[in-house]
Design an enzyme around this catalytic site. Structure first.
Site, PDB file in Angstrom:
ATOM      1  CE  LYS A  11      -3.851  -2.143   2.552  1.00 44.99           C
ATOM      2  NZ  LYS A  11      -4.726  -1.987   3.745  1.00 44.99           N
ATOM      3  CE1 TYR A  51      -9.355  -2.826   0.918  1.00 46.54           C
ATOM      4  CE2 TYR A  51      -8.429  -0.986  -0.303  1.00 46.54           C
ATOM      5  CZ  TYR A  51      -8.265  -2.108   0.481  1.00 46.54           C
ATOM      6  OH  TYR A  51      -6.996  -2.522   0.852  1.00 46.54           O
ATOM      7  CG  PHE A  59     -12.631   1.576   8.078  1.00 43.47           C
ATOM      8  CD1 PHE A  59     -12.225   1.048   6.860  1.00 43.47           C
ATOM      9  CD2 PHE A  59     -13.336   0.757   8.951  1.00 43.47           C
ATOM     10  CE1 PHE A  59     -12.519  -0.260   6.507  1.00 43.47           C
ATOM     11  CE2 PHE A  59     -13.633  -0.563   8.610  1.00 43.47           C
ATOM     12  CZ  PHE A  59     -13.222  -1.064   7.382  1.00 43.47           C
ATOM     13  NE  ARG A  87      -5.855 -12.246   5.709  1.00 39.50           N
ATOM     14  CZ  ARG A  87      -6.461 -11.057   5.791  1.00 39.50           C
ATOM     15  NH1 ARG A  87      -6.584 -10.286   4.711  1.00 39.50           N
ATOM     16  NH2 ARG A  87      -6.925 -10.618   6.927  1.00 39.50           N
ATOM     17  CB  THR A  93      -6.664  -5.809  10.366  1.00 39.04           C
ATOM     18  OG1 THR A  93      -7.182  -6.970   9.720  1.00 39.04           O
ATOM     19  CG2 THR A  93      -7.078  -4.561   9.614  1.00 39.04           C
ATOM     20  NE  ARG A 104      -1.955  -5.633   7.390  1.00 39.32           N
ATOM     21  CZ  ARG A 104      -3.131  -6.142   7.072  1.00 39.32           C
ATOM     22  NH1 ARG A 104      -3.649  -7.140   7.776  1.00 39.32           N
ATOM     23  NH2 ARG A 104      -3.816  -5.661   6.053  1.00 39.32           N
ATOM     24  CG  ASN A 114      -3.285  -2.253   7.253  1.00 37.38           C
ATOM     25  OD1 ASN A 114      -3.251  -1.843   6.097  1.00 37.38           O
ATOM     26  ND2 ASN A 114      -4.283  -2.976   7.720  1.00 37.38           N
ATOM     27  CG  HIS A 117      -5.456  -6.241   0.118  1.00 41.97           C
ATOM     28  ND1 HIS A 117      -6.638  -6.195   0.811  1.00 41.97           N
ATOM     29  CD2 HIS A 117      -5.643  -7.131  -0.893  1.00 41.97           C
ATOM     30  CE1 HIS A 117      -7.511  -7.016   0.226  1.00 41.97           C
ATOM     31  NE2 HIS A 117      -6.927  -7.600  -0.807  1.00 41.97           N
ATOM     32  CD  GLU A 128      -9.256  -9.069  -2.942  1.00 39.72           C
ATOM     33  OE1 GLU A 128     -10.065  -8.727  -2.067  1.00 39.72           O
ATOM     34  OE2 GLU A 128      -8.107  -9.494  -2.690  1.00 39.72           O
TER      35      GLU A 128
END
Ligand code: UDP
Length: 140
Positions: A11, A51, A59, A87, A93, A104, A114, A117, A128
């Site tokens: 990100k 998203y 948020f 993951r 998260t 993270r 964070n 993704h 995705e």
């Protein structure tokens, strides 16, 4: 376990801090292979579409702002059990809850910033990947 593909993003909070290589190395060290990668500066429309599942969450505005604030690296990762493996190496998260050694925990700034993704299930991974890549852009 089967060979899977999953969708990953580095990100803007991370690309702005020049962490593309460091994060990609953590993914590769976890046994994942980058089979597609490109650097994009998302439009508002692209971020809102990607998203959309979160559009009613408080948020959402902040999330779209963050995702359009700089470049993102979109990637397809391949490997055994790639969806779960990604993951795991990402961490929780909220970086405050992330395990030691996860991306993270090491790199994220906050729940909003964070750093990464990763798809959470086979169906979302397929959706995705298709959102960002054509079949010919993925080279296994
Ligand atoms: N997010 C946020 N505040 C929250 C929850 C989520 O800013 O309270 C952002 C955060 O960047 C997160 C993204 O929205 O990565 C998507 O949320 P999700 O619950 O799907 O978490 P993820 O799958 O990314 O761990």
């Amino acid at each position: 376990m089967a060979i899977e593909r999953t969708f990953s993003m580095i990100k803007p909070d991370a690309t702005k801090r020049n962490l593309t290589g460091a994060i990609t190395k953590m993914l590769e060290d976890a046994g994942l292979r980058v089979v597609a990668s490109k650097r994009v500066w998302m439009s508002r429309r692209e971020a809102e579409g990607f998203y959309a599942v979160h559009k009613d969450r408080p948020f959402f505005g902040e999330l779209v702002e963050g995702m359009t604030s700089g470049p993102t690296i979109v990637q397809v990762l391949e490997g055994e059990g790639a969806i779960l493996k990604n993951r795991e190496i990402m961490g929780a998260t909220n970086p405050a809850n992330a395990d030691e050694g996860t991306i993270r925990k090491v790199h994220a700034l906050s729940i909003g910033e964070n750093s990464v993704h990763g798809s959470d299930a086979p169906e979302t991974a397929a959706q995705e990947i298709k959102y960002w890549f054509s079949d010919t852009e993925i080279v296994g």
